[in-house]
Design an enzyme around this catalytic site. Structure first.
Site, PDB file in Angstrom:
ATOM      1  N   GLU A 140      38.035  76.448  64.204  1.00 32.11           N
ATOM      2  CA  GLU A 140      39.126  76.166  63.452  1.00 32.11           C
ATOM      3  C   GLU A 140      38.804  76.435  61.799  1.00 32.11           C
ATOM      4  O   GLU A 140      39.453  76.426  61.197  1.00 32.11           O
ATOM      5  CB  GLU A 140      39.125  74.362  63.661  1.00 32.11           C
ATOM      6  CG  GLU A 140      39.104  73.946  64.897  1.00 32.11           C
ATOM      7  CD  GLU A 140      38.033  73.676  65.428  1.00 32.11           C
ATOM      8  OE1 GLU A 140      38.567  72.517  66.296  1.00 32.11           O
ATOM      9  OE2 GLU A 140      37.656  74.280  65.228  1.00 32.11           O
TER      10      GLU A 140
ATOM     11  N   TRP B 236      15.094 101.996  90.625  1.00 31.12           N
ATOM     12  CA  TRP B 236      16.220 101.358  90.426  1.00 31.12           C
ATOM     13  C   TRP B 236      16.439 100.885  91.868  1.00 31.12           C
ATOM     14  O   TRP B 236      16.989 101.679  92.728  1.00 31.12           O
ATOM     15  CB  TRP B 236      17.221 101.301  89.282  1.00 31.12           C
ATOM     16  CG  TRP B 236      17.120 102.246  87.844  1.00 31.12           C
ATOM     17  CD1 TRP B 236      16.582 103.796  87.719  1.00 31.12           C
ATOM     18  CD2 TRP B 236      16.701 101.130  87.180  1.00 31.12           C
ATOM     19  NE1 TRP B 236      15.840 102.667  86.110  1.00 31.12           N
ATOM     20  CE2 TRP B 236      16.195 102.047  85.966  1.00 31.12           C
ATOM     21  CE3 TRP B 236      16.854 100.091  86.470  1.00 31.12           C
ATOM     22  CZ2 TRP B 236      15.766 101.285  84.939  1.00 31.12           C
ATOM     23  CZ3 TRP B 236      16.235  99.230  85.617  1.00 31.12           C
ATOM     24  CH2 TRP B 236      15.748  99.412  84.572  1.00 31.12           C
TER      25      TRP B 236
ATOM     26  N   THR C 196       6.278  89.318  86.975  1.00 31.66           N
ATOM     27  CA  THR C 196       7.076  90.017  86.250  1.00 31.66           C
ATOM     28  C   THR C 196       7.203  90.553  85.252  1.00 31.66           C
ATOM     29  O   THR C 196       7.017  91.324  85.121  1.00 31.66           O
ATOM     30  CB  THR C 196       8.881  89.741  86.532  1.00 31.66           C
ATOM     31  OG1 THR C 196       8.930  89.324  88.086  1.00 31.66           O
ATOM     32  CG2 THR C 196       9.858  90.860  86.228  1.00 31.66           C
TER      33      THR C 196
ATOM     34  N   ARG D 239      20.581  96.621  75.607  1.00 35.87           N
ATOM     35  CA  ARG D 239      20.631  97.869  75.578  1.00 35.87           C
ATOM     36  C   ARG D 239      22.127  99.148  76.113  1.00 35.87           C
ATOM     37  O   ARG D 239      22.660  99.855  76.415  1.00 35.87           O
ATOM     38  CB  ARG D 239      19.567  98.626  76.378  1.00 35.87           C
ATOM     39  CG  ARG D 239      18.634  98.510  76.035  1.00 35.87           C
ATOM     40  CD  ARG D 239      17.418  99.252  76.548  1.00 35.87           C
ATOM     41  NE  ARG D 239      17.245  99.257  78.345  1.00 35.87           N
ATOM     42  CZ  ARG D 239      16.637  98.361  78.940  1.00 35.87           C
ATOM     43  NH1 ARG D 239      15.757  96.892  77.942  1.00 35.87           N
ATOM     44  NH2 ARG D 239      16.429  98.505  80.092  1.00 35.87           N
TER      45      ARG D 239
ATOM     46  N   GLU E  43      16.027  85.639  84.675  1.00 34.27           N
ATOM     47  CA  GLU E  43      16.068  87.257  85.675  1.00 34.27           C
ATOM     48  C   GLU E  43      14.508  88.232  86.541  1.00 34.27           C
ATOM     49  O   GLU E  43      14.642  88.996  86.541  1.00 34.27           O
ATOM     50  CB  GLU E  43      16.146  88.589  85.240  1.00 34.27           C
ATOM     51  CG  GLU E  43      17.086  89.269  85.247  1.00 34.27           C
ATOM     52  CD  GLU E  43      17.306  90.199  84.001  1.00 34.27           C
ATOM     53  OE1 GLU E  43      16.855  91.583  83.382  1.00 34.27           O
ATOM     54  OE2 GLU E  43      18.574  89.698  83.447  1.00 34.27           O
TER      55      GLU E  43
END
Length: 345
Positions: free
Chosen positions: A56, A175, A201, A212, A276
């Site tokens: 606002e 991947w 991980t 990225r 993740e």
């Protein structure tokens, strides 16, 4: 076009503006605001990084004298409490001479919670509420979750093969998904204040956990490690060129923090947390019933023997697994499929 549909149309514009701040306005919600006079926009705003200025205040500053007699559309009730970081938006709106305020939802923060509307009406401003209210609450889930449960809104991201694997038996995982799915995952990172992985991980993949995408690099989230044993010296030695020194896991919010239990997310300086990886971290958050949203990226490949996406979550009765998740979105990202599920509570 009737007044109600006109209000809904302008509120849609305010909601779109609010999305610009998603994941970067903690400890405030990512609110959007549009000021309309004579059928045209004279001011617009969205909550700025770090929570100030409010939407606002930004819109009123842009509108200037044109705000007098105008209608202000805002996705959340204007705040009524004065903060050392800035004045109350309800007071700013009244002082600007705004004639009408259309707000999507009431602020769940007890410091305002209806007081903003009361202050506006006391200033003889016409106040309309509830326009696209459900959409508004869904647009700042982290703020709503923090107010209700004292913790951030948690999204779990999984990128798997069709048979639910995230890596080969030797842990090779790059991947699984294609370029389009990976780009979408980076967009999701940019909409979260913090991103978490487990120690396994962190050590196996050495993930950068940054954004990225061209133009969004500055939106990289705070990195968090879930580990019961990791110490600062191990992290410094691991990525010394990327971290400030010395590290202090108790206070440092610039780069890396550590928690030893999923329930400690209440202490993280964020309203939106992206989990993740890997399988143990995913299982820990699911077992604690702390996942609010699930992003499932599935590649059209079969791996067979390999690393599962999720470890044991304590489920002993299949009946307990049903009715927990509802599909909210599904789309193709190149050759991969994204499914988004929300936790039914």
């Amino acid at each position: 076009m009737g007044l109600l549909s006109e209000d809904a149309r302008w509120m849609a514009a305010a909601l779109a503006l609010g999305e610009r701040g998603r994941g970067h306005t903690y400890p405030n919600p990512n609110v959007g605001c549009v000021i309309v006079a004579g059928g045209r926009v004279v001011g617009r705003g969205w909550t700025q990084p770090g929570g100030r200025p409010h939407a606002e205040a930004m819109a009123l500053s842009q509108a200037g004298a044109a705000a007098k007699g105008a209608t202000l559309y805002v996705t959340l009730e204007p705040c009524a409490h004065v903060s050392e970081r800035g004045p109350a938006c309800a007071d700013l709106i009244a002082a600007a001479g705004v004639k009408r305020v259309v707000a999507a939802a009431q602020d769940p923060d007890p410091r305002t919670a209806g007081r903003g509307f009361e202050r506006l009406r006391a200033a003889h401003i016409d106040v309309v509420t509830g326009v696209r209210g459900a959409e508004a609450l869904a647009s700042f889930p982290g703020f709503v979750t923090r107010q209700a449960f004292g913790r951030p809104f948690v999204t779990l991201k999984l990128a798997t093969s069709l048979d639910g694997r995230i890596a080969l038996p030797d842990s090779s995982s790059r991947w699984i998904t294609g370029e389009a799915a990976r780009a979408h995952a980076h967009l999701e990172r940019s909409r979260h204040e913090a991103i978490l992985v487990g120690r396994g991980t962190w050590e196996t993949d050495a993930p950068k956990l940054d954004v990225r995408l061209p133009g969004l690099e500055e939106r990289s989230p705070l990195r968090v490690i879930l580990s019961t044993s990791l110490v600062p010296s191990e992290v410094e030695g691991r990525v010394a060129d990327a971290l400030p020194a010395p590290l202090d896991f108790a206070r440092d919010e610039r780069d890396v923090m550590r928690i030893s239990d999923p329930h400690q997310i209440t202490t993280l300086p964020c309203d939106h947390l992206l989990v993740e990886g890997g399988a143990s971290a995913a299982a820990a958050f699911l077992a604690a019933d702390l996942v609010d949203r699930l992003l499932l990226y599935r590649a059209p490949i079969l791996i067979g023997e390999g690393k599962p996406a999720i470890d044991h979550i304590g489920l002993v009765d299949l009946g307990q697994a049903h009715g927990r998740w509802q599909l909210s979105d599904a789309r193709m990202l190149g050759r991969d499929r994204l499914e988004v599920y929300v936790r039914q509570r």
